[in-house]
Write a protein that holds these residues in place. Structure first.
Motif, short mmCIF file in Angstrom:
data_model
loop_
_atom_site.label_atom_id
_atom_site.label_comp_id
_atom_site.label_asym_id
_atom_site.label_seq_id
_atom_site.Cartn_x
_atom_site.Cartn_y
_atom_site.Cartn_z
N LEU A 18 -25.04 39.42 -13.67
CA LEU A 18 -24.58 38.26 -12.92
C LEU A 18 -25.55 37.09 -13.07
N ILE A 21 -24.78 35.47 -16.29
CA ILE A 21 -23.56 34.64 -16.23
C ILE A 21 -23.90 33.28 -15.63
N ILE A 22 -24.67 33.28 -14.55
CA ILE A 22 -25.06 32.02 -13.91
C ILE A 22 -25.89 31.17 -14.87
N SER A 25 -23.66 29.74 -17.65
CA SER A 25 -22.75 28.70 -17.15
C SER A 25 -23.52 27.40 -16.92
N ILE A 47 -16.54 29.16 -12.22
CA ILE A 47 -17.37 30.29 -12.64
C ILE A 47 -18.71 30.25 -11.92
N SER A 50 -18.24 30.97 -8.02
CA SER A 50 -17.90 32.38 -7.77
C SER A 50 -19.09 33.29 -8.05
N SER A 51 -19.82 33.00 -9.12
CA SER A 51 -20.98 33.83 -9.48
C SER A 51 -22.06 33.75 -8.41
N LYS A 52 -22.33 32.54 -7.92
CA LYS A 52 -23.36 32.38 -6.89
C LYS A 52 -22.95 33.02 -5.58
N LEU A 55 -23.50 36.70 -6.10
CA LEU A 55 -24.93 36.99 -6.09
C LEU A 55 -25.47 37.02 -4.67
#
Length: 214
Positions: A18, A21-22, A25, A47, A50-52, A55
């Motif tokens: 994750l 991904i952050i 992005s 993206i 949602s990722s944050k 997390l």
């Protein structure tokens, strides 16, 4: 014991990809990577958000697992309440603005620096304010007050949201207890449980006063 042995490693394994991904992005969003069309920019923002959010949920689960294992150590130091509040509000300002909310702060003149784990107290305030922002109506006001009372430092968060019925209040601080109460707010139901645990680690306490509409 089995639950803690499962949650810890799995959460760490989730956190690593994750974080990647952050990072990627954010890299794609950097100007030197080239221009994005509006739709690409929109998807990239989704993206990142949602990722944050995910997390944050994983971090909360890890904290609670560490508390359950009796392994979460506080790092006490001198905390300036005004600086603490400013830093917390700064982290929430964008959410409050987009929700058309005003955050009203009142710190009593009697409040002086106190001894606590600053990061954990900031986490407590952030979760309380985040919850208040999430359940407030557009155009509303979220109030944060701080004062001293019989030697204690007291923080109070107040919102003009939909309120909580008395029969549901006993479960508010339980884990994975998330109720929208008819609002659009959604969450994993970990924030208030973490608030309670961290406050109690500081030998403090959390109380709730609410009624439907209040």
């Amino acid at each position: 014991r089995l639950k803690n042995e499962f949650i810890g490693p799995v959460s760490y394994e989730l956190r690593t990809p994750l974080t990647n991904i952050i990072g990627f992005s954010e890299l794609l969003a950097a100007p030197h990577m080239g221009d994005l069309n509006p739709k690409q920019r929109e998807y990239l923002d989704h993206i990142a958000l949602s990722s944050k959010t995910l997390l944050s949920i994983i971090d909360d689960i890890l904290d609670l697992a560490t508390i359950d294992a009796g392994a979460l150590e506080l790092h006490p130091g001198t905390v300036n309440p005004r600086d603490l509040i400013d830093a917390t509000i700064l982290a929430l300002r964008e959410r409050a603005v987009s929700a058309d909310l005003t955050i009203d702060v009142a710190v009593d003149d009697t409040v002086r620096p106190f001894i606590a784990d600053e990061d954990r107290v900031r986490q407590i305030l952030y979760n309380l304010l985040s919850n208040a922002v999430g359940f407030s109506k557009p155009g509303g006001v979220v109030k944060l007050e701080c004062w001293r009372e019989q030697g204690d430092v007291v923080f109070a968060v107040e919102d003009n949201g939909i309120g909580i019925p008395p029969e549901q209040q006993a479960r508010v601080f339980e884990r994975f207890e998330s109720r929208s109460q008819g609002s659009e707010h959604r969450g994993a139901g970990l924030g208030l449980s973490l608030v309670k645990s961290l406050a109690e680690l500081h030998k403090g306490r959390v109380t709730l006063q609410s009624n439907p509409g209040v």
